[in-house]
Each structure stands twice: as structure tokens, then as C-alpha cells.
Enzyme design. Structure first.
Site, PDB file in Angstrom:
ATOM      1  N   GLU A  68      -4.129   8.059   7.695  1.00  0.00           N
ATOM      2  CA  GLU A  68      -5.100   7.148   7.077  1.00  0.00           C
ATOM      3  C   GLU A  68      -5.377   5.972   8.010  1.00  0.00           C
ATOM      4  O   GLU A  68      -6.534   5.539   8.154  1.00  0.00           O
ATOM      5  CB  GLU A  68      -4.562   6.655   5.735  1.00  0.00           C
ATOM      6  CG  GLU A  68      -5.534   5.790   4.958  1.00  0.00           C
ATOM      7  CD  GLU A  68      -4.987   5.324   3.620  1.00  0.00           C
ATOM      8  OE1 GLU A  68      -5.740   4.646   2.892  1.00  0.00           O
ATOM      9  OE2 GLU A  68      -3.820   5.621   3.303  1.00  0.00           O
TER      10      GLU A  68
ATOM     11  N   GLU B 196       2.316   1.952  -3.401  1.00  0.00           N
ATOM     12  CA  GLU B 196       1.288   2.537  -4.269  1.00  0.00           C
ATOM     13  C   GLU B 196       1.183   4.045  -4.033  1.00  0.00           C
ATOM     14  O   GLU B 196       1.123   4.837  -4.975  1.00  0.00           O
ATOM     15  CB  GLU B 196      -0.042   1.838  -4.009  1.00  0.00           C
ATOM     16  CG  GLU B 196      -1.238   2.472  -4.688  1.00  0.00           C
ATOM     17  CD  GLU B 196      -2.390   2.710  -3.737  1.00  0.00           C
ATOM     18  OE1 GLU B 196      -2.845   3.871  -3.621  1.00  0.00           O
ATOM     19  OE2 GLU B 196      -2.837   1.745  -3.103  1.00  0.00           O
ATOM     20  N   HIS B 197       1.186   4.463  -2.766  1.00  0.00           N
ATOM     21  CA  HIS B 197       1.138   5.894  -2.442  1.00  0.00           C
ATOM     22  C   HIS B 197       2.337   6.633  -3.022  1.00  0.00           C
ATOM     23  O   HIS B 197       2.199   7.714  -3.611  1.00  0.00           O
ATOM     24  CB  HIS B 197       1.119   6.078  -0.921  1.00  0.00           C
ATOM     25  CG  HIS B 197      -0.246   6.134  -0.330  1.00  0.00           C
ATOM     26  ND1 HIS B 197      -0.726   7.210   0.376  1.00  0.00           N
ATOM     27  CD2 HIS B 197      -1.257   5.233  -0.348  1.00  0.00           C
ATOM     28  CE1 HIS B 197      -1.964   6.979   0.779  1.00  0.00           C
ATOM     29  NE2 HIS B 197      -2.302   5.768   0.367  1.00  0.00           N
TER      30      HIS B 197
ATOM     31  N   HIS C  45       0.829  -1.204   0.000  1.00  0.00           N
ATOM     32  CA  HIS C  45       0.000   0.000   0.000  1.00  0.00           C
ATOM     33  C   HIS C  45       0.864   1.255   0.000  1.00  0.00           C
ATOM     34  O   HIS C  45       0.575   2.226  -0.714  1.00  0.00           O
ATOM     35  CB  HIS C  45      -0.917  -0.025   1.221  1.00  0.00           C
ATOM     36  CG  HIS C  45      -1.688   1.229   1.439  1.00  0.00           C
ATOM     37  ND1 HIS C  45      -1.356   2.164   2.408  1.00  0.00           N
ATOM     38  CD2 HIS C  45      -2.787   1.725   0.807  1.00  0.00           C
ATOM     39  CE1 HIS C  45      -2.214   3.158   2.373  1.00  0.00           C
ATOM     40  NE2 HIS C  45      -3.093   2.923   1.414  1.00  0.00           N
TER      41      HIS C  45
END
Length: 420
Positions: A137, A60-61, A57
Site C-alpha cells: 500500500e 486498523e488493518h 493505520h
């Protein structure tokens, strides 16, 4: 670059495998003016370890934080200034970078998407800033217990297998990520043979093939995914507490992989039990007993396993009654309490949901990519509808008998923390 063209030919669907192993699949929809396109990577949370949890993840960021050609603003503006959109997601098994643009801007969409994959700067300063973004997040996610409950459910079902890990990762692990960690993860998993380019909309397949060859001609890496064994299945009732007024409950079990022959009977079982306001669980827990505002069932399919479950949010005093009613609905199916008329209605519901969902080019693109990744072949809508229609009463009952036994059902509960 040499190409094996049109491996699976039809009037709307086409597939090409490039010489480096990248698969290109497309579906032409001539009556729309847009294209949805995605670069799908066969990499996700299940490819992590305890020490790297969250890196899929986080990678991806970071791909959106600047490339050799574009800074962060230019990445965001490149397609938005044309009326399009750019986004990405990371899941248990897949990562997707995707765009939705007017058909005339397909070349630009491909340019931006491939720029993210092939030319990320992974600047250390941006990396430290993005850690803060992801940590926020995680905090936001942890505050949403109606979402966090599903992470707990996966932990109870599969821990310590990596498919049980949180996609966002653990705070202390994310804080320790270095640039070299991301480079190593992407080198190990973002290889040509694990990339699918999928597009649906008003496009020509050969144009997509040519663009893929243009941008990915130098990528020739290869990697093999290592699938770890699952721990012994040990169903139990596990309770946790959190800062919540509502109690969140998941009741369910491990299920079947994406390719399993019983996939459609399980999907219909899901529809019967908890898909929509007319479902058995909604009618029982909400309409008849007034125990919950939100109640539904769900199913997910993966490479080598799957999940079936029921979610309900209720008052703490209703925990045992809610679980008892859910189990009762499981038992009714096991006890053959299902009529042909109800099955026919739910088949129509499932088919209708499928067809309505595929009015979106984005959903069609998703479907293309997942069929290629999991099935390695294209199934037409008529094929899928046929499979749904072929499900008989005995198939649903056998599904219930297989999965809804006491020795297979887990109970995950998050209730209010009453400590001051």
C-alpha cells in the site's frame, strides 16, 4: 449500565452518554431502508511518535484479520452476504470502523463492528502477512505523486509535529511492528471516553443505545489525549524530485481549528478560489492560461490547527508562472476584489454541496460523529446554512488578509527527476 438519556433531544437527533463515557449519537431518517453506523475512535496519526509512525493505520488493518468469533473471511462475509458493507479508515486524528446495512440488520452490523474492536486476535502470523500488504500500500501511494504531494505539504507545514507524519507510516517502522506494540497503542487510545457510536438512517435511538450497552458494558477504560505544541511557523519553498512527467505543486498555509469562529469565512474563501470549474483558480490557470488539467483548493480542520492550500499539476517549465498566478488570486482577495454577487453565488454553491452530500446516510453519519468529537453538540442544517449566510464580504477579505501574506505561505513542489 446506567445511562444519561437524550442529553440533546430533538425529533430526529438524539444523544446518550453511557456511564462508562461512550457517546451514542443518532439521526433517524424514516424514509430510507438502510442504516450507516460507525465506531469512531479519537486516535490517529497525531498520537504516534517517530518510532511508532503508522501504528494507528496498521492497528486498523489488523482488526480485520480475525477475532475470537470470526476468521478473516467470516468478518468480510458477515455483512456482504446481507447486501451490506464493512470498512474502516485512519486519519490524522480519528479512526473509524463503519458499516452500511439494511435497517433490519443493525444488530448484526453492531455485532461485527464491536467484535473487531473488543476481540481482535492480532495473530503474529497474520501480523507478518499484513505487514506485506501495508508495505505494498505504501509503494502504491508513493507511486501516486498527485497524492504523495499532500504528505510532503504537511511535512513542510508542521514537521516534526506528529500531525505531519504519513498515515501509512514509514516502511522501516512498519516492518518492525510487534503484537505488543499494537496492544499497547490500543490500550492507550481505544478507551471508552474516546469512543463515539454514530448512526444515521431508519433506526430507533434506544435500540442503538441498548446495543451499545450490550456490547460495551465491560469497557471502562479512560485516557487523556496529549496535544503537542507546534514548531515555529517558517514558510519556505521546498522542491523535491520524483519519477513523474508532471510537476505537482501545493501552495498554502497553516489555518484554523474545527471550532474557530472564522471557519465559514475560510470555507467560502476556499469555494471562491478553487471549488469547481467556475472557481477563480480553475478559470485562470486552466481556462485562461491552459497551464493545468487539475487545479483546486482545499481546507482541513483539526482539534488545534488547520490547513488551507491550492494544488496544481503542470509542466515543469510552468512552475513559477503557476505559483505567481495562485499568489495573484490570493492578493486579489486581500485587495478587496470581491463583489457581493460573487459571494452570494458561492454561498449558494457551498450550501448546495452540503445539502446534496447529506442525501447519503454515510455522510450524515460522518457529520454526526465529527460534530460530537469536535463540537460536543449538534448543529442542524439550518444552523449551518445560517452561518454560511452570515458571512459578509469583509469576513472573506479579512480571512485573505490573515492567511495570504508572504510570511505565511508555503510552497511544496515535486518535479521530474531527470537522472537516468
Amino acid at each position: 449500565m446506567s445511562q444519561n438519556k437524550n442529553v440533546n433531544e430533538s425529533s430526529l437527533y438524539k444523544k446518550t452518554v453511557l456511564s462508562n463515557g461512550i457517546r451514542v449519537v443518532s439521526e433517524k431518517i424514516p424514509y430510507v431502508r438502510s442504516v450507516s453506523i460507525g465506531i469512531w475512535i479519537e486516535a490517529g496519526t497525531r498520537d504516534e511518535t517517530e518510532e511508532t509512525n503508522g501504528i494507528a493505520h496498521f492497528s486498523e488493518h489488523m482488526l480485520f484479520k480475525g477475532t475470537k468469533k470470526r476468521n478473516t473471511f467470516e468478518i468480510a462475509d458477515a455483512l456482504e452476504s446481507l447486501g451490506g458493507g464493512l470498512n474502516a479508515f485512519t486519519g490524522k486524528e480519528l479512526t473509524s470502523y463503519y458499516a452500511h446495512v439494511l435497517d433490519e440488520h443493525l444488530d448484526m452490523a453492531m455485532d461485527v463492528l464491536t467484535d473487531l474492536i473488543l476481540n481482535p486476535l492480532l495473530d503474529p502470523k497474520e501480523l507478518e502477512k499484513e505487514k506485506n500488504v501495508v508495505l505494498e500500500e505504501i509503494k502504491d501511494f508513493e507511486d501516486a505523486l498527485d497524492e504523495l504531494i499532500f504528505d510532503f505539504f504537511f511535512q513542510d507545514l508542521f514537521s516534526p509535529h506528529p500531525i505531519s507524519f504519513s498515515t501509512l507510516g514509514k516502511k522501516e517502522v512498519v516492518q518492525g511492528f510487534k503484537r505488543d506494540d499494537l496492544i499497547q497503542f490500543m490500550r492507550s487510545h481505544y478507551s471508552a471516553n474516546r469512543i463515539v457510536i454514530a448512526a444515521a438512517g431508519n433506526l430507533e435511538h434506544q435500540q442503538l443505545v441498548d446495543l451499545t450497552g450490550k456490547y460495551f458494558s465491560s469497557l471502562n477504560s479512560f485516557s487523556t489525549r496529549k496535544l503537542k505544541d507546534y514548531p515555529e511557523d517558517k514558510p519556505a519553498r521546498r522542491e523535491r524530485t520524483g519519477h513523474t512527467q508532471l510537476t505537482h505543486i501545493c501552495v498554502g498555509c497553516r489555518a484554523i481549528p474545527y471550532t474557530h469562529e472564522k471557519k465559514y469565512p475560510l470555507l467560502l474563501t476556499n469555494t471562491i478560489l478553487g471549488a469547481g470549474m467556475s472557481s477563480r483558480l480553475f478559470q485562470t490557470l486552466r481556462e485562461q492560461y491552459g497551464l493545468a488539467y487539475s487545479v483546486f483548493s482545499f481546507s482541513d480542520f483539526y482539534l488545534d490547527t488547520g490547513v488551507f492550500g491550492v494544488y496544481v499539476g503542470t509542466d515543469e517549465k510552468n512552475i513559477d508562472q503557476s505559483i505567481e498566478l495562485i499568489i495573484n488570486e490570493f492578493n486579489k482577495l486581500r485587495d478587496k476584489k470581491l463583489k457581493e454577487e460573487e459571494l452570494t453565488r458561492r454561498q449558494s454553491q457551498l450550501k448546495g454541496n452540503l445539502l446534496l452530500g447529506l442525501e447519503s446516510t454515510s455522510n450524515r453519519m460522518d457529520r454526526l460523529a465529527k460534530m460530537e468529537i469536535y463540537l460536543h453538540e449538534f448543529h442542524t442544517l439550518d444552523d449551518v446554512i445560517h452561518e454560511i449566510d452570515q458571512v459578509r464580504l469583509k469576513d472573506v477579505i479579512e480571512t485573505a488578509e490573515t492567511f495570504f501574506t508572504p510570511e505565511k505561505v508555503y510552497q511544496t513542489i515535486v518535479k521530474p527527476n531527470h537522472e537516468p
